[in-house]
Scaffold this active site. Structure first.
Site: not given
Ligand code: G6P
Length: 614
Positions: A75, A101-102, A491, A494, A609
Site C-alpha cells: 500500500w 511495512n511502515g 460503507k 468506501e 484494512k
Molecule cells: C481502516 C479500515 C476501516 C477501519 C479503520 C480503523 O480505514 O479500512 O474498516 O474501520 O481502518 O481500523 P481498526 O482496525 O482500528 O478498527
C-alpha cells in the site's frame, strides 16, 4: 498497510509466499513481489498490481528447489505504485533484499548521508534507503546480517516491520518490528514470518507475536533467537493459536464482505458468549474486573478509534451515558493524540480497533498511558498491539475480518459496548432491575433478528438497483441511529465510490437540504422510537424537494411506508440496540450497489484494512 510474509525451511518457498500474500492482500494491493534465496543469488520478481499479476510474472520464471524467501503486498506511502517501487528492494550490491511495512521518517537524511558515501537509489521508497543502510553497516565491519540490521535500526526513526535476507547466508532470514505487527510461526524444521497469522495457520499454530524493538533471527536447523536492537536476549512466549482455516476463506460467498455480513448472527452471539445470562440476570466483562473500582469511579470515559471503529465509539457514548450515566467523550484517535488533551488518573480511555494495529489509535493510547489514564481495549485481532498495550480489555471474538469495509467487527464492537454499559449501569445502581432484565433478554434475541434482516437480501438488492447510478447520497438518522447514518454513508463511499454523507436528520436543514433534488437519494433510518414524529417530518421535507427516500423502518410501520419510495422493515427492538439491526440493511445495500457498479468490493481502491501509517 502492506503485508509481509517470509518462509525458511524444507518446502518450496514460492507457493508458501504466494498463498500467504493472497491472504494478506487485504492489507494493501497496489503492487506485490517476492525474493527467493539460493546459493547462486537472489531471484526477485515484483510488479505493479495484485498478487495475481505477480503470479503471472513469476510462475514460469521461478527456479525450483528454493526453500527460503520473502514476499510483500504493498500500500504505497513513498512513491507511486509501480514496478520499481514494489518490494522487495535490493541493496546496492544486490546481496541483500528487504520487505518493509511502515514508514522510515528520517529517510531523507539517511538517504543524503548514504548518497555521500556513494550509494545510488533507483526507487522513490524509504525502504530502499533502509536496505542500503543495512548494507553499509554490513560492508563496513564485515558483520553478520542480524548485527547489521540491529545497527541500522538504531539509526532509524519511524515505524517498521521488516524481513531481510542475504544471498551469502541463504539459510537465514532476519525480521524486526517497531509499531507495525509481525508474527513468527514455528513449524517442524521451518519458520514463517508474517504481518498476521493468516499465512501461517495452515502450517502451524505455534506463534510468537514480536514485541516492539525486537529482532528475530531464523536459521535452518537452529533454534530461533530474539533480541532487542541492542542485542540483548529476549525470552518470548510461544502461543498456540485457535484459528481455523475456514475462518479466513470465503466459504461459498462471492466476497468476504458478504460472508462477513452473513456471519453477524453468529459473531454477535460470540461477542456475548459467557458474558451475559438473561435468565439469571447478570452481565460480566472479565476484562473490567481487575479495574472495576477505577472504572466505576472514573470522572469520564474517552472512547477513541478511527473509521468504522469511531462510529461504534459514538454509539458507545449513547449507550454508556444513557444506561450507565457516566460522562463519555468520543474522539478520532488522530486528533486526540495531537491536541494536548487534558487527562488524569481518573479518566478511562477506551480504544476501539478491529485490527488492533491502527497506528493513530496506538499512539493515542500511549499518550493516555503516559498521562496516567486507565486504558481499555475493545479489539478483534487476538494478540494484536493494541490488545497488548492496554491495561485491560475485551476481545469481540468475531474471527478474522478480511473485507476492507468493516461489517461484523462493527456489530461486535457495539455488542461489547452494550454489555459494558449494562454491566456498569447495574453495578452503579442507576438502572431499574426490570429495565435491566428487559434489556439483557432483548440483547439475547438480537442474533435472530439480524438473521431475519439477512432474509430480506433480495428486496435490498432490488432497491440497490434503483439507486446504483446516483452520484451522491445522503444518510440521515437521529439519536442512536445517527452514528448508523455515518456508518451507512461510509460503507457506500468506501466500496462503491458514490459520494455519501451521514447527518443527524435535524441538521439537514442547516445545509444538506440545499443538495436535495430528484437525483439525490436519501437513506433515512426511521425506526419507531423516540424521535419518530420528527424524522417523519424530515422525510416529508426531502419528499417536498423531489428527493427519493429509502427508509429503514420498524416492522409494521404504516406512516413512513406511505411517504417513502422504498422501505426496508427491521424487527422491533429496545432503542439502545437499534444500531445492531439498522446497520445491517445498510451494509447489504452498499454491498449490492458496489457489485452492480463493478467495483472490487473486498479491496476498494486506495484503502487498506489495517492503517499502520499516520
Ligand atoms: C481502516 C479500515 C476501516 C477501519 C479503520 C480503523 O480505514 O479500512 O474498516 O474501520 O481502518 O481500523 P481498526 O482496525 O482500528 O478498527
Amino acid at each position: 498497510m502492506c503485508g509481509i510474509v517470509a518462509y525458511i525451511g524444507e518446502q518450496e518457498a514460492y507457493p508458501v509466499l504466494i498463498q500467504g500474500l493472497k491472504r494478506l492482500e487485504y492489507r494493501g494491493y497496489d503492487s506485490a513481489g517476492v525474493s527467493l534465496n539460493s546459493r547462486d543469488g537472489l531471484s526477485i520478481f515484483k510488479c505493479k498490481g495484485k498478487v495475481s499479476d505477480l503470479e503471472a510474472l513469476a510462475e514460469t520464471n521461478i527456479p525450483s528447489g528454493l526453500t527460503s524467501g520473502i514476499g510483500h503486498t504493498r500500500w504505497a506511502t513513498h512513491g507511486p505504485p509501480n514496478d520499481i517501487n514494489a518490494h522487495p528492494h535490493a541493496s546496492g550490491n544486490h546481496r541483500l533484499a528487504i520487505v518493509h511495512n511502515g514508514i522510515i521518517e528520517n529517510y531523507s537524511e539517511l538517504k543524503e548521508a548514504l548518497e555521500n558515501l556513494g550509494h545510488r537509489f533507483i526507487s522513490d521508497t524509504d525502504t530502499e534507503v533502509l536496505i542500503h543502510l543495512i548494507e553499509e553497516f554490513q560492508n563496513k565491519d564485515d558483520i553478520q546480517l542480524e548485527d547489521a540490521v540491529r545497527m541500522a535500526l538504531q539509526k532509524v526513526i519511524g515505524a517498521y516491520a521488516i524481513v531481510v535476507m542475504d544471498k551469502n547466508d541463504p539459510d537465514k532470514i532476519v525480521g524486526a518490528r517497531l509499531s507495525s505487527p509481525l508474527v513468527v510461526g514455528i513449524g517442524e524444521n521451518e519458520f514463517f514470518i508474517a504481518s498476521d497469522a493468516s499465512p501461517i495457520i495452515s502450517y502451524t499454530n505455534k506463534v510468537i507475536f514480536l514485541n516492539d524493538g525486537e529482532v528475530v533471527v531464523l536459521e535452518k536447523g537452529k533454534d530461533l533467537v530474539i533480541t532487542n536492537i541492542h542485542n540483548e536476549l529476549q525470552y518470548p512466549k510461544i502461543q498456540e493459536l485457535d484459528l481455523k482455516l475456514e475462518e479466513i476463506e470465503k466459504g461459498g460467498f462471492d466476497h468476504f464482505m458478504l460472508k462477513e455480513i452473513h456471519q453477524q448472527p453468529e459473531t454477535v452471539s460470540d461477542a456475548m458468549r459467557g458474558r451475559l445470562n438473561a435468565q439469571k440476570g447478570w452481565v460480566v466483562l472479565g476484562g473490567m474486573k481487575e479495574y472495576i473500582d477505577r472504572i466505576m469511579n472514573a470522572d469520564r470515559m474517552i472512547i477513541i478509534g478511527c473509521g468504522t471503529s469511531w462510529h461504534s465509539a459514538l454509539i458507545g457514548e449513547y449507550l454508556i451515558e444513557d444506561l450507565a450515566r457516566i460522562p463519555v467523550e468520543v474522539e478520532y484517535a488522530s486528533e486526540f493524540r495531537y491536541r494536548k488533551p487534558v487527562l488524569s488518573q481518573r479518566d478511562v480511555v477506551i480504544a476501539i480497533s478491529q485490527s488492533g494495529e491502527t497506528l493513530d489509535t496506538m499512539a493515542a493510547l500511549e499518550l493516555a498511558k503516559r498521562e496516567g489514564a486507565l486504558t481499555y481495549g475493545i479489539v478483534n485481532a487476538v494478540g494484536s498491539s493494541i490488545a497488548r498495550l492496554t491495561d485491560s480489555g475485551s476481545y469481540i471474538h468475531c474471527g478474522p475480518e478480511i473485507g476492507v469495509a468493516s461489517t461484523k467487527a462493527f456489530t461486535g464492537q457495539v455488542t461489547l459496548l452494550s454489555l459494558m454499559a449494562l454491566s456498569l449501569a447495574k453495578r452503579k445502581g442507576v438502572i431499574s432491575e426490570s429495565y435491566f432484565r428487559r434489556l439483557i433478554s432483548e440483547l439475547e434475541t438480537i442474533p435472530n433478528k439480524i438473521e431475519s434482516i439477512l432474509g430480506m437480501d433480495e428486496k435490498i438488492k432490488w432497491i440497490a438497483q434503483a439507486i446504483k447510478d446516483s452520484n451522491n447520497a445522503l444518510y440521515l438518522g437521529r439519536g442512536y441511529n445517527f452514528p448508523v447514518a455515518l456508518e451507512g454513508a461510509l460503507k457506500l463511499k468506501e466500496i462503491s465510490y458514490i459520494h455519501a454523507e451521514g447527518y443527524p436528520a435535524a441538521e439537514m436543514k442547516h445545509g444538506p437540504i440545499a443538495l436535495i433534488d430528484e437525483n439525490m437519494p436519501a437513506v433515512v433510518i426511521a425506526t419507531n422510537q423516540s424521535a419518530y414524529e420528527k424524522i417523519k417530518s424530515n422525510i416529508q421535507e426531502v419528499k417536498a424537494r423531489k428527493g427519493r427516500v429509502i427508509a429503514i423502518v420498524t416492522e409494521g410501520d404504516k406512516d413512513i411506508k406511505a411517504l417513502a419510495d422504498y422501505t426496508i422493515e427491521i424487527p422491533l427492538t429496545l432503542e439502545p440496540f437499534t444500531p445492531l439491526l439498522s446497520v445491517v440493511p445498510l451494509q447489504l445495500l452498499s454491498y449490492h450497489i458496489a457489485v452492480m457498479r463493478g467495483c472490487n468490493v473486498d479491496q476498494p481502491r486506495n484503502l487498506a484494512k489495517s492503517v499502520t501509517v499516520e
